[in-house]
Write a protein that holds these residues in place. Structure first.
Motif, mmCIF file in Angstrom:
data_model
loop_
_atom_site.group_PDB
_atom_site.id
_atom_site.type_symbol
_atom_site.label_atom_id
_atom_site.label_comp_id
_atom_site.label_asym_id
_atom_site.label_seq_id
_atom_site.Cartn_x
_atom_site.Cartn_y
_atom_site.Cartn_z
ATOM 1 N N THR A 64 0.850 -1.186 0.000
ATOM 2 C CA THR A 64 0.000 0.000 0.000
ATOM 3 C C THR A 64 0.889 1.240 0.000
ATOM 4 N N ASP A 65 0.447 2.268 -0.708
ATOM 5 C CA ASP A 65 1.156 3.544 -0.710
ATOM 6 C C ASP A 65 0.870 4.277 0.595
ATOM 7 N N LEU A 66 1.832 5.072 1.039
ATOM 8 C CA LEU A 66 1.684 5.789 2.295
ATOM 9 C C LEU A 66 1.820 7.291 2.107
ATOM 10 N N GLU A 67 0.989 8.012 2.858
ATOM 11 C CA GLU A 67 1.186 9.446 3.067
ATOM 12 C C GLU A 67 1.645 9.610 4.504
ATOM 13 N N ILE A 68 2.837 10.140 4.687
ATOM 14 C CA ILE A 68 3.373 10.306 6.041
ATOM 15 C C ILE A 68 3.211 11.762 6.445
ATOM 16 N N ARG A 69 2.405 11.960 7.495
ATOM 17 C CA ARG A 69 2.136 13.307 7.996
ATOM 18 C C ARG A 69 3.055 13.630 9.176
ATOM 19 N N HIS A 70 3.482 14.881 9.209
ATOM 20 C CA HIS A 70 4.256 15.379 10.352
ATOM 21 C C HIS A 70 3.574 16.622 10.897
ATOM 22 N N TYR A 71 3.559 16.752 12.230
ATOM 23 C CA TYR A 71 2.892 17.873 12.888
ATOM 24 C C TYR A 71 3.885 18.653 13.740
ATOM 25 N N GLY A 72 3.737 19.985 13.739
ATOM 26 C CA GLY A 72 4.549 20.831 14.591
ATOM 27 C C GLY A 72 5.819 21.293 13.919
ATOM 28 N N PRO A 114 9.476 -8.604 5.728
ATOM 29 C CA PRO A 114 8.265 -8.145 5.032
ATOM 30 C C PRO A 114 8.405 -6.702 4.567
ATOM 31 N N ASP A 115 7.832 -6.410 3.405
ATOM 32 C CA ASP A 115 7.838 -5.058 2.864
ATOM 33 C C ASP A 115 6.518 -4.833 2.138
ATOM 34 N N THR A 116 5.548 -4.273 2.850
ATOM 35 C CA THR A 116 4.241 -4.010 2.252
ATOM 36 C C THR A 116 4.042 -2.525 1.968
ATOM 37 N N ILE A 117 5.136 -1.752 1.984
ATOM 38 C CA ILE A 117 5.044 -0.302 1.782
ATOM 39 C C ILE A 117 5.377 0.037 0.342
ATOM 40 N N GLY A 118 4.466 0.748 -0.297
ATOM 41 C CA GLY A 118 4.661 1.140 -1.684
ATOM 42 C C GLY A 118 5.257 2.528 -1.789
ATOM 43 N N GLU A 119 4.632 3.384 -2.596
ATOM 44 C CA GLU A 119 5.115 4.756 -2.791
ATOM 45 C C GLU A 119 4.913 5.577 -1.514
ATOM 46 N N ILE A 120 5.858 6.498 -1.269
ATOM 47 C CA ILE A 120 5.807 7.352 -0.075
ATOM 48 C C ILE A 120 5.636 8.805 -0.508
ATOM 49 N N THR A 121 4.682 9.503 0.108
ATOM 50 C CA THR A 121 4.585 10.956 -0.029
ATOM 51 C C THR A 121 4.604 11.571 1.365
ATOM 52 N N TRP A 122 5.093 12.799 1.448
ATOM 53 C CA TRP A 122 5.234 13.482 2.735
ATOM 54 C C TRP A 122 4.288 14.668 2.794
ATOM 55 N N LYS A 123 3.725 14.891 3.965
ATOM 56 C CA LYS A 123 2.826 16.021 4.164
ATOM 57 C C LYS A 123 3.160 16.675 5.502
ATOM 58 N N PHE A 124 3.712 17.885 5.439
ATOM 59 C CA PHE A 124 4.056 18.624 6.645
ATOM 60 C C PHE A 124 2.877 19.529 6.979
ATOM 61 N N MET A 125 2.156 19.132 8.021
ATOM 62 C CA MET A 125 0.854 19.720 8.302
ATOM 63 C C MET A 125 0.926 21.124 8.888
ATOM 64 N N THR A 126 2.027 21.464 9.540
ATOM 65 C CA THR A 126 2.126 22.743 10.247
ATOM 66 C C THR A 126 3.010 23.707 9.468
ATOM 67 N N ASP A 127 2.520 24.925 9.247
ATOM 68 C CA ASP A 127 3.324 25.951 8.583
ATOM 69 C C ASP A 127 4.560 26.241 9.427
ATOM 70 N N GLN A 128 5.699 26.272 8.766
ATOM 71 C CA GLN A 128 6.946 26.509 9.475
ATOM 72 C C GLN A 128 7.197 28.004 9.640
ATOM 73 N N PRO A 129 7.805 28.400 10.767
ATOM 74 C CA PRO A 129 8.077 29.830 11.005
ATOM 75 C C PRO A 129 9.091 30.379 10.003
#
Length: 717
Positions: A644-652, A702-717
């Motif tokens: 499965t493809d993943l969207e990895i979110r980061h906060y802060g 095991p490797d069930t991770i497909g394509e990776i996209t990144w989403k930085f949820m918090t606007d950086q200063p």
């Protein structure tokens, strides 16, 4: 007259002979865990019933600690063939646990009889999982390993010889008078001439809970499909009805991973045959196969009471109790021969054709229909011991059916106890108070339990949506519609919002799956109280005690409010449910920066915030540096080794690390080492921008991770 002094002397001699302090023999059985033995413990106890193996390797990696209490202050007395236990309490020390409580989080000052039963609306110890384990805010836990009904005085009894006895006050003139004077001890009465005691050191409350869970084998690791969405259908549905409902879920775009069949799947129930009703289900094999091909699994309702019309009745009869339940015989599941007979039709006619799990009902109470305490069992175990341990028996033995096929299961059960942490079952009941469901979810994390705040029916669309929102953030996302027939779309005005929440459950599956892996491998409860969270302080509630209505009840006293309507989910999420009729609510944020889950905006740090109750969202917050892996929304969980493809979110704004768990999602091969932890890192580059990276898959893992996209949820200063 002359004989009375002699009689008095004899009585004094009896008391000093049979009521005296006992030596407690302590030994370290795992790092940070000590077993104390008093008198002659009974042969049968809860840990023997569960028969699980501690995760010694994980325990060995934890922080070294010393014995958490003063041994001289732990007292055991034998009297009247009972064991009296006393454990010290400090001023300001709070207690948690004692199993599945629905009303209260703080247990200091309570009086309970720990007794497996259907919950009756009061936290008096009669509950589905009256686990004899309590946790201290000072960072230690105590387990009484007894399969008896235990009387507990959790800081509610004051001794005249206590070094810190309460002061006698005049109620007429002293406003500090209380009907519950100060107590400096937990006192427990065990109706046996000895018992095993286990002490779990911290140093923090969470570390003590972790040791408790790991000592019982760690939490269960469900199959991925178990963390999807489940619908339980009307009790008299036919195979055609079920297939029609599955088709409706797909047509409307609602996720569905397993569907629950209620009593009508059997030829007879209450008591049960455990045999398919061939009128309603003419071809069980084809029916199960067809559903599996659609990505939907079957969960069957059962209780263990055997009908005279069951094929196994005559064989099981010699191994059953003296009393019946609904005129069905009660198998003594402590006897291997009884186990073999009872579970054979399950093995052949259910699991053997593709059934994926069970809902094991009515192994808890009420007294008016469960076997009475005067019942006799052929093993020689008492009816009391059997009642305390029966939930453990059915969980362990049914799980073994799936282990034989190297397939994981995830089901529902109505009773559990100490020792049952590792079994893949979630507790439920027929109680239906939304707020109390959340309190139960919070309390479950103190005692190695899983609880689902299921949705069943609602009076309004708003209530339905609010219940569905909490279902999404729980161990099992379930609609239990056996009576109401409610569907996710039963309230058209909120159908879209419910659908979006169901999709969110599926999108978050990588996060939920890793959270359960942390439960299994490290003992961290996936759903837990704020009191276990670092940086949490409920001091803001100290001046918000409820006022006493002394006109209505002159004995009522103000009670300090508890935090029982918000909880932690997984490593990073704080969930604050909203209930029908609320337009806003307060949320207590632990120390550190916290961010809105949906938009990444900063919300506060170590403070109480007021949240407006938007109808379409349940308030959820993420700690600074939190990483939430998500996948694309889908109708069914990923299959065996499916990528499965993943969207990895980061906060802060802070750097963060997350170890993403991976295995085949279905089998027990992870127990042989066939799993991996993929390290995810978010760091700040030299230009001040956040960047993310994930470790490469380990060769042969095991490797069930497909394509990776990144989403930085918090606007950086």
């Amino acid at each position: 007259m002359g004989k009375r002094p002699l009689l008095l002397l004899v009585c004094i001699f009896c008391w000093t002979t049979y009521s005296h302090s006992q030596q407690i023999t302590w030994e370290m059985v795992e790092p940070g865990i000590w077993k104390g033995t008093v008198g002659t413990p009974e042969e049968f106890d809860l840990l023997k019933a569960a028969d699980v193996t501690p995760r010694s390797g994980a325990l060995a990696k934890m922080t070294p600690v010393n014995f958490p209490l003063d041994q001289e202050q732990i007292v055991a007395i034998l009297n009247d063939r009972k064991t009296y236990l006393r454990f010290p309490l400090e001023r300001g020390e709070q207690l948690f646990g004692f199993g599945l409580n629905f009303k209260t989080v703080y247990q200091r000052g309570s009086i309970k009889r720990l007794h497996v039963d259907h919950y009756g609306g009061s936290d008096n110890g009669r509950t589905h999982a009256p686990v004899p384990f309590y946790l201290s805010s000072l960072g230690y836990g105590v387990l009484i390993n007894s399969a008896r009904y235990l009387d507990v005085y959790a800081g509610s009894s004051a001794r005249k010889d206590s070094p810190d006895a309460p002061e006698a006050l005049d109620r007429n003139t002293d406003e500090n008078w209380t009907s519950s004077p100060y107590s400096d001890a937990v006192e427990i009465l065990v109706p046996a001439e000895g018992v095993e005691i286990y002490l779990f050191a911290g140093p923090t409350p969470l570390e003590a809970v972790r040791r408790y869970n790991l000592f019982q084998g760690g939490g269960p690791l469900p199959p991925r499909w178990g963390l999807g969405f489940t619908q339980r259908v009307h009790r008299l549905y036919t195979s055609e009805d079920v297939l029609s409902e599955v088709a409706a879920f797909e047509e409307r775009g609602f996720p569905l991973d397993f569907i629950g069949l209620e009593p009508g799947w059997q030829s007879k129930s209450y008591p049960n045959t455990f045999e398919w009703d061939l009128g309603r289900f003419p071809d069980p094999l084809q029916f199960t196969k067809e559903l599996l091909e659609k990505g939907v699994r079957i969960n069957l309702w059962v209780n263990p009471y055997v009908s005279p019309d069951a094929g196994i009745y005559q064989k099981i009869l010699p191994y059953t109790a003296s009393h019946t339940v609904w005129a069905g015989v009660v198998p003594d599941l402590s006897i291997p021969a009884a186990q073999k007979i009872f579970w054979q039709p399950f093995r052949d006619d259910h699991v053997g054709i593709g059934v994926s799990g069970y809902k094991i009902d009515e192994v808890d109470g009420y007294d008016r229909w469960l076997w009475p305490d005067v019942a006799r069992f052929p093993s020689g175990l008492s009816a009391e011991q059997m009642r305390q341990a029966y939930g453990l028996f059915v969980k362990k033995q049914s799980t073994a059916l799936f282990r034989e096929k190297n397939l994981r299961t995830y089901g529902l059960v109505r009773a559990s106890n100490a020792g049952g942490t590792s079994f893949p079952y979630v507790l439920y009941n027929d109680y239906y108070d939304h707020r109390d469901f959340i309190t139960a979810l919070i309390n479950s994390g103190f005692s190695g339990l899983l609880w689902t705040p299921e949705a069943r029916a609602s009076k309004t669309a708003e209530e339905w949506l609010r219940r569905m929102q909490t279902v999404i953030f729980s161990p099992m996302a379930m609609i239990n519609a056996w009576a109401s027939g409610t569907k996710p779309w039963s309230f058209p005005e909120v159908e879209q919002q419910v659908k979006e929440m169901a999709a969110l459950r599926m999108r978050m599956m990588p996060y939920w799956y890793t959270s359960f892996a942390l439960y299994h491998f490290e003992g961290i409860p996936p759903f837990r109280a704020m009191n276990l969270e670092e940086g949490f302080n409920d001091i803001s509630l100290k001046n918000q005690a409820g006022s006493a209505d002394l006109e209505t009840n002159p004995y009522e006293e103000a009670v300090r409010k508890e935090v029982k309507d918000q909880f932690m989910a997984g490593p990073f999420l704080l969930v604050a449910p909203v209930f029908a009729g609320e337009t806003s609510r307060k949320v207590i944020l632990p120390k550190g920066n916290w961010y809105d889950f949906y938009n990444g905006q900063y919300v506060g740090n170590g403070e109480v915030i007021e949240v407006q109750a938007a109808l379409d969202k349940i308030p959820v917050y993420v700690r600074d540096g939190g990483i939430i892996p998500m996948m694309a929304p889908r109708l069914h969980a990923p299959g065996l080794n499916e990528k499965t493809d993943l969207e990895i979110r980061h906060y802060g704004t802070q750097a963060g690390t997350f170890y993403l768990y991976d295995d085949d999602g279905i089998t027990y091969d992870y127990e042989k080492g066939d799993f991996s932890w993929r390290e995810i890192n978010v760091e700040t580059d030299r230009n001040g921008n956040l960047t993310g990276k994930i470790a490469k898959p380990e060769k042969g893992k095991p490797d069930t991770i497909g394509e990776i996209t990144w989403k930085f949820m918090t606007d950086q200063p």
